[in-house]
Design an enzyme around this catalytic site. Structure first.
Site, PDB file in Angstrom:
ATOM      1  N   GLY A 185       0.785  -1.233   0.000  1.00  0.00           N
ATOM      2  CA  GLY A 185       0.000   0.000   0.000  1.00  0.00           C
ATOM      3  C   GLY A 185       0.816   1.282   0.000  1.00  0.00           C
ATOM      4  O   GLY A 185       1.716   1.445   0.802  1.00  0.00           O
ATOM      5  N   SER A 186       0.513   2.200  -0.881  1.00  0.00           N
ATOM      6  CA  SER A 186       1.155   3.498  -0.896  1.00  0.00           C
ATOM      7  C   SER A 186       0.517   4.364  -1.968  1.00  0.00           C
ATOM      8  O   SER A 186      -0.686   4.274  -2.179  1.00  0.00           O
ATOM      9  CB  SER A 186       2.654   3.362  -1.130  1.00  0.00           C
ATOM     10  OG  SER A 186       3.280   4.595  -0.895  1.00  0.00           O
TER      11      SER A 186
END
Length: 221
Positions: A185-186
């Site tokens: 996630g980012s």
């Protein structure tokens, strides 16, 4: 189909889950606890498989459009000063990826890689305003036939602790081609010319290699 960056983790997780299920079966007497451990192991394996999925998305390259490089939600559309490479104003479109999104990074356009640089940094939450310049990140610039140079940044977040970048300077790349991976996630920032038309809106969900992010500005007759 699963991404190559997940092969080792998937294999390790599979054997750990199998060992956990067998251990619970033979050594845990309480039925509710045994079932809970076994179900928890299976859920973990499913989550890992889901995270590293890599759906096929055939693309017919379109030089008049910039496609989304990742799956996620548009969280920023603004004009910014870009000091690293362009050293001037660009249109920035930022896409946030949650842990449930596909995390493959794909080239937003066809062209030649003119710049590819890794920067160590912090792990601020991905929506933090300073994450674009202070977090661990990679910056890549492509020279495209019609948009000129466009850039994108893969940015690590609070959970993402590894960015994989395949772009090499001088390489010819094709729109939709695999460009890398961000684990857990980012976000990705697109840095686009001021004279292009942004075709997405804030909070819009986009699909990598499918959703058009920007197009060439139509000339007045």
């Amino acid at each position: 189909m699963f991404h190559r960056e997940g092969q080792k983790i998937i294999i390790i997780t599979f054997f750990l889950v199998v060992a956990l299920i067998l251990a619970a079966q033979f050594y845990v007497e309480l039925e509710w606890l045994r079932l809970g451990i076994q179900i928890g192991g299976l859920v973990l394996l499913i989550l890992v498989l889901q995270f590293f999925r890599n759906p096929k998305r055939p693309v017919t390259p379109n030089f008049d459009e910039i496609l989304a490089p990742v799956d996620g939600k548009v969280v920023v559309i603004e004009e910014v000063d870009e000091p690293e490479y362009f050293k001037g104003k660009r249109k920035q479109v930022s896409i946030f990826m949650s842990p449930v999104n596909v995390h493959v990074t794909r080239y937003a356009a066809s062209g030649t890689v003119t710049y590819s640089q890794y920067h160590p940094g912090k792990y601020l939450v991905a929506w933090h305003p300073k994450s674009s310049t202070e977090n661990e990140r990679t910056t890549v610039v492509l020279h495209t036939p019609k948009f000129g140079e466009i850039g994108y940044r893969q940015i690590a977040g609070a959970l993402a602790r590894r960015i994989v970048n395949y772009a090499e300077e001088g390489e010819q790349v094709t729109q939709g081609q695999d460009a890398g991976f961000i684990k857990f996630g980012s976000r990705v920032d697109l840095l686009l010319p001021l004279d292009c038309d942004i075709t997405v809106k804030l909070n819009q969900k986009v699909v990598g290699a499918k959703t058009c992010i920007a197009s060439l500005r139509k000339q007045d007759d």
